[in-house]
Motif scaffolding. Structure first.
Motif, mmCIF file in Angstrom:
data_model
loop_
_atom_site.group_PDB
_atom_site.id
_atom_site.type_symbol
_atom_site.label_atom_id
_atom_site.label_comp_id
_atom_site.label_asym_id
_atom_site.label_seq_id
_atom_site.Cartn_x
_atom_site.Cartn_y
_atom_site.Cartn_z
ATOM 1 N N GLY A 1 -40.296 -21.332 4.347
ATOM 2 C CA GLY A 1 -40.717 -20.113 5.097
ATOM 3 C C GLY A 1 -40.783 -18.845 4.290
ATOM 4 O O GLY A 1 -41.519 -17.703 4.587
ATOM 5 N N SER A 2 -39.906 -18.916 3.041
ATOM 6 C CA SER A 2 -39.889 -18.022 2.122
ATOM 7 C C SER A 2 -41.124 -17.542 1.394
ATOM 8 O O SER A 2 -41.551 -16.446 1.432
ATOM 9 C CB SER A 2 -38.800 -18.059 1.011
ATOM 10 N N ASP B 1 -37.567 -17.090 10.811
ATOM 11 C CA ASP B 1 -38.254 -17.662 12.230
ATOM 12 C C ASP B 1 -38.984 -18.750 11.957
ATOM 13 O O ASP B 1 -39.242 -19.711 12.714
ATOM 14 C CB ASP B 1 -38.855 -16.263 12.658
ATOM 15 N N VAL B 2 -40.032 -18.481 10.928
ATOM 16 C CA VAL B 2 -40.980 -19.737 11.061
ATOM 17 C C VAL B 2 -40.360 -20.998 10.460
ATOM 18 O O VAL B 2 -40.684 -22.266 10.729
ATOM 19 C CB VAL B 2 -41.984 -19.382 10.066
ATOM 20 N N LEU B 3 -39.142 -20.976 9.568
ATOM 21 C CA LEU B 3 -38.473 -22.166 9.087
ATOM 22 C C LEU B 3 -38.365 -23.101 10.230
ATOM 23 O O LEU B 3 -38.394 -24.308 10.431
ATOM 24 C CB LEU B 3 -37.548 -21.812 8.115
ATOM 25 N N ALA C 1 -30.472 -22.279 -1.641
ATOM 26 C CA ALA C 1 -30.381 -21.035 -2.720
ATOM 27 C C ALA C 1 -31.811 -20.345 -2.962
ATOM 28 O O ALA C 1 -31.739 -19.273 -2.856
ATOM 29 C CB ALA C 1 -29.972 -21.744 -3.795
ATOM 30 N N LEU C 2 -32.667 -20.995 -3.036
ATOM 31 C CA LEU C 2 -33.988 -20.251 -3.066
ATOM 32 C C LEU C 2 -34.453 -19.523 -2.187
ATOM 33 O O LEU C 2 -35.029 -18.171 -2.056
ATOM 34 C CB LEU C 2 -35.196 -21.328 -3.415
ATOM 35 N N THR C 3 -34.005 -19.893 -0.793
ATOM 36 C CA THR C 3 -34.169 -18.874 0.419
ATOM 37 C C THR C 3 -33.452 -17.615 0.222
ATOM 38 O O THR C 3 -34.172 -16.579 0.425
ATOM 39 C CB THR C 3 -33.751 -19.478 1.879
ATOM 40 N N LEU C 4 -32.195 -17.760 -0.404
ATOM 41 C CA LEU C 4 -31.363 -16.668 -0.450
ATOM 42 C C LEU C 4 -32.105 -15.730 -1.474
ATOM 43 O O LEU C 4 -32.140 -14.343 -1.398
ATOM 44 C CB LEU C 4 -29.991 -16.802 -0.701
ATOM 45 N N VAL C 5 -32.530 -16.277 -2.737
ATOM 46 C CA VAL C 5 -32.991 -15.599 -3.909
ATOM 47 C C VAL C 5 -34.349 -14.847 -3.354
ATOM 48 O O VAL C 5 -34.416 -13.690 -3.531
ATOM 49 C CB VAL C 5 -33.478 -16.548 -5.005
ATOM 50 N N ILE C 6 -35.194 -15.509 -2.988
ATOM 51 C CA ILE C 6 -36.418 -15.107 -2.317
ATOM 52 C C ILE C 6 -36.626 -13.899 -1.500
ATOM 53 O O ILE C 6 -36.938 -12.900 -1.418
ATOM 54 C CB ILE C 6 -37.500 -16.045 -1.776
#
Lengths: 615, 295, 247
Positions: free
Chosen positions: B42-43, B225-227, B105-110
């Motif tokens: 999603g990110s 939302d999309v995730l 973790a990548l979702t947080l970073v992005i």
């Protein structure tokens, strides 16, 4: 040797942590006196926040570290706890402390209901479902204005007078957190905790020793939700508010990061992590909110990617394991190959008999397992089709046939891993058709798998102890110390299969043959009357095969076991079996004594061919 | 409900399904071949939506959207390649636990990076001038862009199908799904194949994000939302199945479309999606087209 | 650690060189050393049987030759050319074909796709048509998914996949395991035919009966080391066979 140190320092470290926590208010007060510009209120407030976070994170770790469950709904239960206190206060004028007492109940209820749904799915699907549940609960909190206050949340909770002092509130929260931690600590060491570890290590094996995997996962999920509810309730208490973002799935970053910061491999580690997190949060999140997200993500990434050994290490065990991995263990393991099956101690046989005393001596002619018209179709494929088979007590009964003949499917039907399309399975006169694996295991059918199925990171001894705990229904006990139960019995059984010297080693370090011996010992520990062996010598050398089958025959005789096995090695089949059934294309082709089968022309055509230079 | 109204809802559902399918197909493709559930999918979609917005507004109405789409796919593809090489390579074959946490973790970073670079405000993106008109059918007016989205999904879906079943690359990807080690021993560079697959997944996320941008406000919470919806689709359709993504997207798209029409059900449209997930999982715990995974 | 100097590569490369030469192959999995200083040589048209118990290091040695284990060191030459520095996917492009144990195939690909995947056309070499000629059963099943095949059919497919790459040397890891005896017999005659085409074959087996019937030479492996090497005829009924395989 890090593990050793960690274990050695565990209690002192816990002591330091507790003393440190107790000293926060006086030190803050001292700070205020030394520097009149600062206020004691603020550090105490941060301390309270850290206490709540540590409870939340440790309850998360109960799932993550001990049961291997990744949930994205934990923030939602935390939020449910907070809203319970807030809604009860605002709408029904229930005092916040009464609300706090109800918070875990409501959170547990919500956790139980959503867990009931989510745990229908396994692992990954489960995690995705928890995400959906979390967003659903968030949508409710966000949209149900009349009850939850919608996007504004609920503010202005009133505390009882005696909690109006920050220090007292701090100690009050600390005491509540402390009680919760003691409860959780006792839980993870108990037989109940043992069942969780077993599930985390190997679900399939756990099921086949009689653990109802889904029930335990649901239990730990519910319990963790209850403790998250307490944490959320405490949050509502000291922040005097509840708001919908608490439930948003990204809020799970907090317990996850904290658990990782503190070390997922330790029980109290997350408490330390909570304090570090609180300080970071306080320093950064106001002015650098976006960068704070990046930092959190970075921490998780760093720990996940760089932590040696990763998350596979199980808390509490990790110290022991690391110690075992030291040189002495390695050299012992190098020697272990084939050792178990050579060693034997007939002197112990009598004591082991006592363990199995609940078993009645069986008449050899008595049919133990009766299969009638058993079928299992996968789409158009008739994997097993109308199989009739009777296994007599104390027989050693082999099933042979080409790959795809339906042998493994038949085994899975007997042990309940598959449900039949049609037909009956009776065991000892009881109908066990379609019963779940853990109940069939309890009824007295043990099995070994084609792939060795043990709990690799548990010690050999724990493999047996936990199997016994599960089989005897003790794993429902949430107190007591699992590692001290059935120790002697388990040691005796290990001696019987020649594994005595390796009792304290992680089972995964032993040789292939020895791991097979552990499986056999687990079957014995379960008091099985019938043991199904799925290719017991697959992957063994001729030498190991011979020794392994000698062990199997000897143990079967000593323990009055009935054996049903399938095997491709014809020397094993004809050297061990008293009855042979030949399957082909899902059906029983023929059955008879080994010498009849060997000379059967039809069997030769579909399977045996002309056996060359038979040994 | 009149026939015209019904058609309105159905078309609304189809245009939802269109972008959701494109996104979910990428998630499924990556999961199928790499066995990693990419929480950051999603990110990537969100990055593409923002990039499309920025570029489109620079280039103007005629070319803007198309330029944005191309740049978004390229940028997101590059980010995908970076993620694959730096992060994912280290977690292949690990427990789902580790993979979930790493991509989480990548979702947080992005999310942090996107908010820092683009800000947290809503943006609007104009559809390209050529398809920025409305059509009247059975008394209701429809944005032509909705039909463009549906058409784009059909084209992209067909393209993915041809790629998977009619090309050597697709055959190799399918082989990697079942046995990467054997594939490597059959003369195929699996490490590079994995990067290609992940970049393709990222490109699908990007196409979804770029195509959706003119139909919604672009904002910094669209990743989540999309995730959630893409996961719902994957759970309903079965992880790793492209056909499953299609069926799941149609179900979710229509349910959302009908759900949001009513003022009472509107806030809880997601709840209906959730209920369908529960029903599907009760009947088929691995989704409609999924394969049972080893437990 | 003191290392021996690397062995000099063979002076000339080409058709006269042995199909496969392995020198000083060591394989480590983390801390454990599994294969020690392994050296084998397989000439063209020769079949070398690598015999040993389970866990002796046969599979690991083969994985080391194919380049599928990270912790391998040593030299591997195919037709005299060093492939030691190449990753597995380049070693298996036409040089080495690997037929793993358990008749591993791509179960979700059709039989034909499985075969095409490794195809490396060579003048007068194996083609789809020739593989189908040799295994008519596979032609019948060509559009079936490989996952639905029987064990014996899958083994044919696995060997067929190996042949499609027209390798200089064919590595087979326990191809007879779990197969009905009648299929094992068919495999034996196939191996004898392949030798006649000049292919070098390394056959890792526990099934010494089949292996020694088709092999020219036998190497015995124990605890990761080659402990003896001799002509196959000599190996039959030898003491070392008794000691190593316990027969």
């Amino acid at each position: 040797m890090r593990g050793l140190e960690r274990r050695h320092w565990r209690w002192p470290a816990a002591g330091i942590l507790i003393v440190g926590a107790l000293l926060v208010p006086p030190l803050a007060g001292l700070g205020e006196q030394l520097n009149p510009d600062s206020s004691a209120k603020f550090p105490i407030f941060l301390g309270t926040s850290a206490l709540v976070l540590s409870l939340w994170a440790i309850s998360y770790n109960l799932m993550l570290g001990y049961a291997g469950i990744v949930s994205f709904a934990h923030a939602a239960y935390y939020g449910v706890g907070a809203y319970t206190v807030a809604i009860l206060f605002q709408r029904y004028h229930v005092p916040v402390l009464a609300g706090l007492a109800l918070a875990p109940v409501v959170a547990a209820l919500v956790g139980f209901l959503s867990g009931l749904v989510a745990l229908r799915a396994v692992r990954l699907y489960f995690s995705l479902l928890t995400l959906a549940i979390s967003q659903l609960l968030y949508a409710i909190a966000f949209n149900w204005y009349s009850v939850t206050g919608g996007d504004n949340g609920i503010h202005g909770l009133e505390l009882p007078d005696f909690l109006s002092d920050y220090s007292i509130l701090y100690y009050f929260v600390g005491a509540a957190v402390g009680v919760c931690l003691v409860l959780m600590f006792s839980l993870v060491r108990s037989p109940f905790g043992a069942a969780l570890l077993a599930i985390r290590e190997n679900r399939e094996r756990a099921r086949s020793v009689g653990i109802n995997v889904r029930a335990y996962e649901l239990a730990v999920f519910t319990i963790a939700a209850a403790f998250a509810g307490v944490a959320g309730g405490l949050y509502a208490l000291f922040e005097q508010q509840a708001y919908p973002e608490q439930l948003y799935w990204t809020a799970n970053a907090q317990p996850v990061v904290i658990a990782l910061l503190g070390g997922i491999g330790s029980f109290l580690g997350p408490a330390l992590g909570a304090f570090i997190y609180t300080v970071l949060d306080n320093q950064l999140s106001k002015n650098f909110a976006y960068q704070f997200d990046i930092l959190l993500g970075g921490i998780v990434l760093a720990v996940v990617l760089l932590a040696p050994g990763g998350f596979a290490s199980v808390p509490d065990l990790i110290g022991q394991l690391r110690r075992r991995f030291s040189r002495e263990a390695e050299s012992a393991v190098a020697e272990s190959s084939g050792h178990a099956i050579e060693a034997s101690d007939p002197g112990r046989a009598a004591r082991i008999k006592a363990i199995q005393a609940d078993r009645l001596p069986a008449d050899t002619r008595e049919p133990l397992l009766v299969i009638e018209g058993l079928s299992r179709h996968f789409g158009g494929l008739r994997a097993v089709s109308g199989v009739n088979l009777t296994v007599h007590a104390l027989d050693r009964h082999a099933i042979i046939g080409p790959n795809g003949a339906g042998k493994s499917t038949l085994f899975n039907l007997i042990t309940g891993h598959l449900k039949p399309t049609a037909g009956r399975v009776r065991f000892g006169g009881r109908d066990i058709t379609g019963k779940p694996p853990h109940m069939i295991a309890k009824a007295g059918i043990g099995r070994t798998f084609q792939i060795t199925m043990i709990f690799p990171k548990l010690t050999v001894l724990q493999n047996l102890q936990y199997a016994m705990l599960a089989h005897r229904g003790r794993t429902v006990r949430p107190f007591g110390r699992a590692d001290r139960m059935y120790r002697d019995e388990a040691l005796d059984l290990l001696a019987a299969v020649g594994l005595g010297p390796y009792a304290e080693l992680p089972a995964g370090l032993l040789s292939h043959g020895d791991q097979r011996a552990i499986e056999l010992a687990i079957s014995l520990a379960l008091g099985s009357r019938l043991v199904l062996l799925d290719e017991p010598t697959a992957g063994m050398s001729a030498f190991e095969t011979q020794k392994a089958m000698e062990l199997v025959r000897r143990v079967a005789q000593e323990k009055n076991l009935t054996l049903l096995f399938c095997e491709h090695d014809m020397e094993v089949v004809f050297g061990t079996a008293q009855t042979v059934t030949v399957m082909n294309q899902g059906q029983v082709l023929t059955q008879g004594r080994p010498e009849e089968i060997r000379n059967d022309p039809e069997v030769k055509r579909v399977y045996l061919g002309e056996l060359e230079e038979t040994a | 409900m009149s026939g015209g109204q019904l058609l309105l809802f159905v078309v609304g559902g189809l245009s939802n399904a269109a972008y959701l399918f494109i996104v979910a197909a990428g998630l499924s493709l990556v999961f199928g071949a790499l066995r990693v559930i990419n929480m950051a999918h999603g990110s990537l979609y969100m990055i593409a939506a923002f990039v499309t917005g920025v570029v489109a507004n620079q280039l103007g109405l005629t070319l803007g959207f198309w330029g944005g789409l191309v740049v978004a796919v390229i940028v997101t593809g590059l980010v995908g390649a970076l993620i694959e090489v730096v992060v994912l390579r280290r977690v292949y074959g690990e427990e789902h636990l580790v993979q979930l946490l790493a991509t989480y973790a990548l979702t947080l970073v992005i999310a942090g990076v996107v908010r820092t670079v683009f800000g947290a405000n809503y943006r609007t993106v104009k559809p390209p001038a050529a398809i920025n008109f409305s059509v009247t059918l059975a008394g209701n007016s429809y944005a032509a862009y909705s039909f463009f989205m549906i058409g784009a999904a059909v084209v992209i879906g067909t393209g993915v199908y041809i790629l998977m079943y009619r090309t050597t690359l697709g055959r190799n990807i399918r082989a990697a799904v079942s046995d990467p080690e054997l594939l490597s021993a059959s003369g195929v560079n699996v490490a590079r194949l994995y990067t290609v697959v992940f970049v393709m997944g990222a490109a699908l996320a990007a196409l979804g994000g770029a195509i959706v941008a003119p139909s919604q406000a672009v904002n910094a919470s669209m990743d989540t939302d999309v995730l959630v919806l893409a996961f719902a689709i994957s759970v309903i359709g079965g992880l790793g199945s492209i056909i499953g993504s299609l069926v799941g997207a149609l179900i979710v798209g229509e349910v959302l479309s009908f759900g949001v029409q009513n003022q009472y059900t509107n806030p809880y449209a997601i709840a209906f999606v959730f209920i369908i997930m529960v029903i599907v999982l009760t009947i088929r715990p691995w989704g409609l087209f999924g394969k049972a995974e080893q437990t | 650690m003191i290392m021996d100097p690397p062995p000099a590569p063979p002076a000339t490369a080409g058709a006269t060189m042995p199909a496969l030469q392995v020198r000083q192959l060591d394989v480590r999995y983390g801390k454990s050393h599994v294969v020690f200083d392994l050296a084998v040589e397989v000439a063209r048209g020769e079949l070398l049987a690598l015999l040993g118990r389970n866990g002796a290091g046969k599979t690991t040695a083969i994985l080391g030759i194919v380049g599928l284990v990270p912790g391998a060191s040593g030299s591997v030459y195919v037709s005299g050319r060093s492939v030691s520095k190449l990753p597995s996917y380049r070693r298996t492009k036409g040089h080495v074909a690997y037929v793993p144990s358990g008749a591993r195939c791509f179960p979700n690909l059709t039989v034909q796709e499985n075969l095409e995947l490794t195809a490396r056309p060579a003048a007068g070499g194996w083609t789809l048509a020739r593989v189908f000629e040799r295994f008519p059963k596979l032609r019948e099943l060509r559009s079936n998914q490989a996952g639905g095949l029987s064990g014996g059919e899958r083994q044919m497919l696995a060997v067929g996949r190996g042949l499609m790459s027209n390798p200089t040397v064919l590595l087979l890891d326990e191809p007879t395991e779990g197969l009905a005896p009648v299929v094992v017999q068919g495999l034996g005659s196939l191996l004898l035919d392949l030798k006649r085409t000049g292919m070098g074959i390394l056959l890792a087996e526990q099934n010494h009966r089949l292996a020694l019937r088709v092999a020219d030479r036998a190497a015995f492996i124990e605890k990761g080391r080659i402990v003896a090497e001799m002509p196959a005829a000599e190996a039959r009924g030898s003491d070392i066979l008794h000691r190593i395989l316990g027969v």
